[in-house]
Design an enzyme around this catalytic site. Sequence first.
Site, PDB file in Angstrom:
ATOM      1  N   SER A  93       0.907  -1.045  -0.110  1.00 17.45           N
ATOM      2  CA  SER A  93      -0.054   0.025  -0.118  1.00 17.45           C
ATOM      3  C   SER A  93       1.028   1.001  -0.140  1.00 17.45           C
ATOM      4  O   SER A  93       1.647   1.321   0.808  1.00 17.45           O
ATOM      5  CB  SER A  93      -0.867   0.159   1.360  1.00 17.45           C
ATOM      6  OG  SER A  93      -1.183   1.226   1.494  1.00 17.45           O
ATOM      7  N   ASP A 128      -4.568   3.026  -2.318  1.00 16.62           N
ATOM      8  CA  ASP A 128      -5.911   3.137  -1.169  1.00 16.62           C
ATOM      9  C   ASP A 128      -6.604   4.389  -1.629  1.00 16.62           C
ATOM     10  O   ASP A 128      -6.327   5.509  -1.248  1.00 16.62           O
ATOM     11  CB  ASP A 128      -5.493   3.050   0.241  1.00 16.62           C
ATOM     12  CG  ASP A 128      -4.635   1.951   0.445  1.00 16.62           C
ATOM     13  OD1 ASP A 128      -3.173   1.916   0.488  1.00 16.62           O
ATOM     14  OD2 ASP A 128      -5.295   1.108   0.838  1.00 16.62           O
ATOM     15  N   GLY A 134      -9.789   2.893   6.062  1.00 22.24           N
ATOM     16  CA  GLY A 134      -9.605   4.098   6.307  1.00 22.24           C
ATOM     17  C   GLY A 134      -8.143   4.622   6.696  1.00 22.24           C
ATOM     18  O   GLY A 134      -7.723   5.913   6.340  1.00 22.24           O
ATOM     19  N   PHE A 135      -7.359   3.862   7.410  1.00 21.63           N
ATOM     20  CA  PHE A 135      -6.084   4.694   7.785  1.00 21.63           C
ATOM     21  C   PHE A 135      -5.056   3.252   7.893  1.00 21.63           C
ATOM     22  O   PHE A 135      -5.136   2.328   8.017  1.00 21.63           O
ATOM     23  CB  PHE A 135      -6.099   4.961   9.097  1.00 21.63           C
ATOM     24  CG  PHE A 135      -6.977   6.371   9.361  1.00 21.63           C
ATOM     25  CD1 PHE A 135      -8.446   6.202   9.589  1.00 21.63           C
ATOM     26  CD2 PHE A 135      -6.732   7.380   8.863  1.00 21.63           C
ATOM     27  CE1 PHE A 135      -9.312   6.968   9.627  1.00 21.63           C
ATOM     28  CE2 PHE A 135      -7.520   8.649   8.848  1.00 21.63           C
ATOM     29  CZ  PHE A 135      -9.011   8.376   9.225  1.00 21.63           C
ATOM     30  N   GLY A 136      -3.844   3.734   7.662  1.00 22.36           N
ATOM     31  CA  GLY A 136      -2.527   2.663   7.748  1.00 22.36           C
ATOM     32  C   GLY A 136      -2.457   2.664   9.223  1.00 22.36           C
ATOM     33  O   GLY A 136      -2.769   3.347  10.011  1.00 22.36           O
ATOM     34  N   GLY A 137      -1.394   1.718   9.559  1.00 20.19           N
ATOM     35  CA  GLY A 137      -0.589   1.617  10.808  1.00 20.19           C
ATOM     36  C   GLY A 137      -1.608   0.900  11.916  1.00 20.19           C
ATOM     37  O   GLY A 137      -1.413   1.080  13.216  1.00 20.19           O
ATOM     38  N   ASP A 191      -5.312  -7.270   3.956  1.00 17.62           N
ATOM     39  CA  ASP A 191      -4.997  -5.782   4.133  1.00 17.62           C
ATOM     40  C   ASP A 191      -5.354  -5.327   5.331  1.00 17.62           C
ATOM     41  O   ASP A 191      -6.667  -5.102   5.969  1.00 17.62           O
ATOM     42  CB  ASP A 191      -5.623  -5.063   2.763  1.00 17.62           C
ATOM     43  CG  ASP A 191      -5.358  -3.662   2.901  1.00 17.62           C
ATOM     44  OD1 ASP A 191      -5.897  -2.746   1.800  1.00 17.62           O
ATOM     45  OD2 ASP A 191      -4.663  -3.160   3.730  1.00 17.62           O
ATOM     46  N   GLY A 192      -4.106  -4.888   5.925  1.00 12.77           N
ATOM     47  CA  GLY A 192      -4.589  -4.271   7.324  1.00 12.77           C
ATOM     48  C   GLY A 192      -3.598  -4.855   8.556  1.00 12.77           C
ATOM     49  O   GLY A 192      -3.849  -6.058   8.831  1.00 12.77           O
TER      50      GLY A 192
HETATM   51  C1  DX5 Z   1      -7.187   0.419   5.404  1.00 11.68           C
HETATM   52  C2  DX5 Z   1      -5.729   0.554   4.496  1.00 11.68           C
HETATM   53  C3  DX5 Z   1      -4.512   0.080   5.016  1.00 11.68           C
HETATM   54  C4  DX5 Z   1      -3.134   0.207   4.185  1.00 11.68           C
HETATM   55  C5  DX5 Z   1      -2.114  -0.683   4.864  1.00 11.68           C
HETATM   56  O1  DX5 Z   1      -7.710   1.349   4.745  1.00 11.68           O
HETATM   57  O2  DX5 Z   1      -5.843  -0.024   2.973  1.00 11.68           O
HETATM   58  O3  DX5 Z   1      -4.976  -1.127   5.489  1.00 11.68           O
HETATM   59  O4  DX5 Z   1      -3.598  -0.463   2.871  1.00 11.68           O
HETATM   60  O5  DX5 Z   1      -2.102  -0.826   6.247  1.00 11.68           O
HETATM   61  P1  DX5 Z   1      -0.811  -1.226   7.100  1.00 11.68           P
HETATM   62  O6  DX5 Z   1      -0.248   0.008   7.349  1.00 11.68           O
HETATM   63  O7  DX5 Z   1      -1.696  -1.361   8.259  1.00 11.68           O
HETATM   64  O8  DX5 Z   1      -0.167  -2.109   6.304  1.00 11.68           O
END
Ligand code: DX5
Length: 223
Positions: A10, A37, A144-147, A175-176
Amino acid sequence: MPRPVAIAPSVLPADFSHLGDECVALEAAGVDRIQWDVMDGVFVPNLTFGPDVIASIRPLVEVEFEAHLMVVEPDRLLDRYVEAGCGIVIVHAEACTHLHRTLAHIADVGAIAGVALNPHTPADVISHVRDLLGIVLVMTVSPGFGGQAYIHAMEPKIAEVAALLDGYDCDIEVDGGIGPDTVAGAAAAGANVLVSGSALFRDPDGLEHAVADLRRRAEAARA
Ligand code: DX5
């Protein structure tokens, strides 16, 4: 025959002031595709990439682009992401009133169709559209957000999706929160495409190490 493992970073955690360079570095690090994303600030409380951003990066790399449309009414937008250079388009089941029609629309404009399932959405939502799918994306966080923290409770759902897709030519993507400590559980449950953002960009040994390590761990878990 198990489906090959694919690493799909991502770009959410990337340095947006050097987005082109970041994508070139991801390709050089050996990723199998790049996930964009796409967020509209309505389906999820964040706003990210328009098609023109993706189109500007397209000529810089050869690797496949995947548009993860975290948007309401994706039919309005998806053609533009395909025109921008995305060969894969993933829509959210929760955002589609007529999912069967939307998936057929993606194929009609020449892209591989995928559906994403939020953590609360049952696996059997895909039961009557399996013949239209190239990818099922099981979200292991709320989008919605990474991390964010990986939701381990999604692993039985990944296995349920794998059972539903037995005999179908369809990848299972997660993913996530995917990183060295979580990838094996997701892969063992049935995932073969791993989306990772924070873990890849955070690896102190660099992107190439992070990609190879994630691939090795996933392949070992699926052996
Ligand atoms: C969620 C995003 C995240 C991103 C990756 O909306 O789609 O999952 O792609 O996130 P992390 O940083 O958890 O790998």
